[in-house]
Structure formats: C-alpha cells, structure tokens
Design a protein around this motif. Sequence first.
Motif, PDB file in Angstrom:
ATOM      1  N   LYS A  43     -63.430  70.708  51.619  1.00 15.80           N
ATOM      2  CA  LYS A  43     -63.759  69.928  50.420  1.00 15.80           C
ATOM      3  C   LYS A  43     -63.614  70.763  49.142  1.00 15.80           C
ATOM      4  O   LYS A  43     -62.989  70.348  48.177  1.00 15.80           O
ATOM      5  N   THR A  45     -61.976  73.517  48.792  1.00 11.76           N
ATOM      6  CA  THR A  45     -60.566  73.901  48.638  1.00 11.76           C
ATOM      7  C   THR A  45     -59.776  72.762  47.993  1.00 11.76           C
ATOM      8  O   THR A  45     -58.986  72.999  47.065  1.00 11.76           O
ATOM      9  N   HIS A 194     -73.063  66.773  50.686  1.00 11.61           N
ATOM     10  CA  HIS A 194     -73.679  66.433  51.969  1.00 11.61           C
ATOM     11  C   HIS A 194     -74.922  65.582  51.712  1.00 11.61           C
ATOM     12  O   HIS A 194     -75.671  65.288  52.631  1.00 11.61           O
TER      13      HIS A 194
END
Length: 216
Positions: A43, A45, A194
């Motif tokens: 994510k 990256t 998250h």
Amino acid sequence: MKPIFALQNLRKSHGERLLLNIDKLELQRGNTYLLLGENGVGKTTLLRIMAGLEAADGGQFQFDGQFVNSDTERAALAPNLIYVHQHSYLFYTNVAENIGYGLKLRGIPKTEREALVAAELVWAGITHLRDVPPNQLSGGEKQRVAMARARVLKPELLLLDEPTANLDDAAREQVVELIAHMRDANNCVIIATHDKELAEIPDAVKLKLEEGRVQG
Ligand SMILES: Nc1ncnc2c1ncn2[C@@H]1O[C@H](COP(=O)(O)OP(=O)(O)OP(=O)(O)O)[C@@H](O)[C@H]1O
Ligand SMILES: [Mg+2]
C-alpha cells in the motif's frame, strides 16, 4: 468523467518478488478511496509511486489526463498532489509556520497567508496550538497539523498513509472527522489504512490490494 489519476500496467518488484502488478486503476474526483490490505502487501509503495517518491519498474500514469510516467514528473505535481506520511516531518518552528510553509513557497503574501492559516487552525481544532513547537505536540495533534498543512494547499489528489495509526480513541475520532471533511466535489482522497472506523466515511470506495493486484 476524466479520472483525476489513472494508471495502467504498473509493475514494481523488489528482487524476485513482484510486489505490484496492477493492470488498471482509475481514481475519480469527488471520491474518497480506502486502500486496504494486509501488512506488507504494498500500500505504502503504491502511494509513494503515485506521488513520484519512488520509481516504478514500468507503467503509464496520467494526472487529470496528462501523462506523468516518470517519478520526476509525478513529484512535480506537488502541491496539487500531496502524500502525507503517518509520521509527517514537521519543521522545528511552530504549528502556524508549519501550516503556512507551503503557501510561503508559493509566494502568497503574508497577510493572505495568515488568514488562510488561521482558517485551517480553526478547521483542524488547533487554534490553541498556534505557537507551539512540534516537539511539544501529541501524536494526534501532529497528525492534525499535517492534515491542515496539506489541506491549505488545496491539492486535487491527497494521499494519506495510515493517518490514524498509533492514535488513541479520542485523537482517532478527531482525525477521522477531519478526513471525512477533506473531500469536495473537485478533489480526491485516497487513504491506506487498517482502521475499520475509516470505513464509515460516507460513500468511501474500498480498494483491496492483494497479491499485487487491486480488487475493486
Ligand atoms: N527497498 C526495499 N527492498 C526490498 N523490499 C522492500 C523495500 N521496500 C519495501 N519492501 C517490501 O515491500 C513490501 C511492501 O511494503 P509496503 O510498505 O508498501 O507495505 P504496506 O502494505 O504499506 O504495509 P503496512 O500495512 O505494514 O504499512 C514489504 O514486504 C516490504 O518489506
Ligand atoms: Mg504502509
């Protein structure tokens, strides 16, 4: 509708591992996207490549219809495209100067700058922290400064990387509330997270990164 950001055939490997292998991704104005997926799935990256902070191994990228295939071209989109890291670097001055810094770089005159900064302080609920140096701020307060500093530049594409990680419940609620109000009809916000609470942002579009691909 022309996407604010589009990419095709993005490939990114680390050694033998093909980390990102995305055939197509289009982000539209007026939307908030949640970039979900397990730890290490890529994510950060992906967001960093979009912002030109990292090069891809291959791929075509368009910002508002213009090709920006090299990382240098994408980096030059700032401040129209802004990446906000979880632990944003704040200058060792004070809160107001941090929020006004980008405006100063843009050559906005002092009086106008002060008015814009004052409005952002109110928006982020941090007027009382105006003159405080960053090392005296809590994690949640720093995150609110980082959001105000990005928002004052009115980016058309805002990339937020784990904006609520490591915050206590009260701070997290404040940041979630701010994020819900960052989107307007003309811009687009994408958030790697998250945090289940962020999923409650109205009309948030979920994008799940799995085995290098984005599942809609
Ligand atoms: N320079 C590098 N060399 C080798 N592997 C790397 C390098 N940079 C990142 N990686 C690997 O790439 C993978 C993706 O990392 P990334 O930070 O994008 O994941 P993420 O989805 O943001 O994870 P998290 O949810 O923990 O933030 C990880 O397995 C990481 O170890
Ligand atoms: Mg990450």
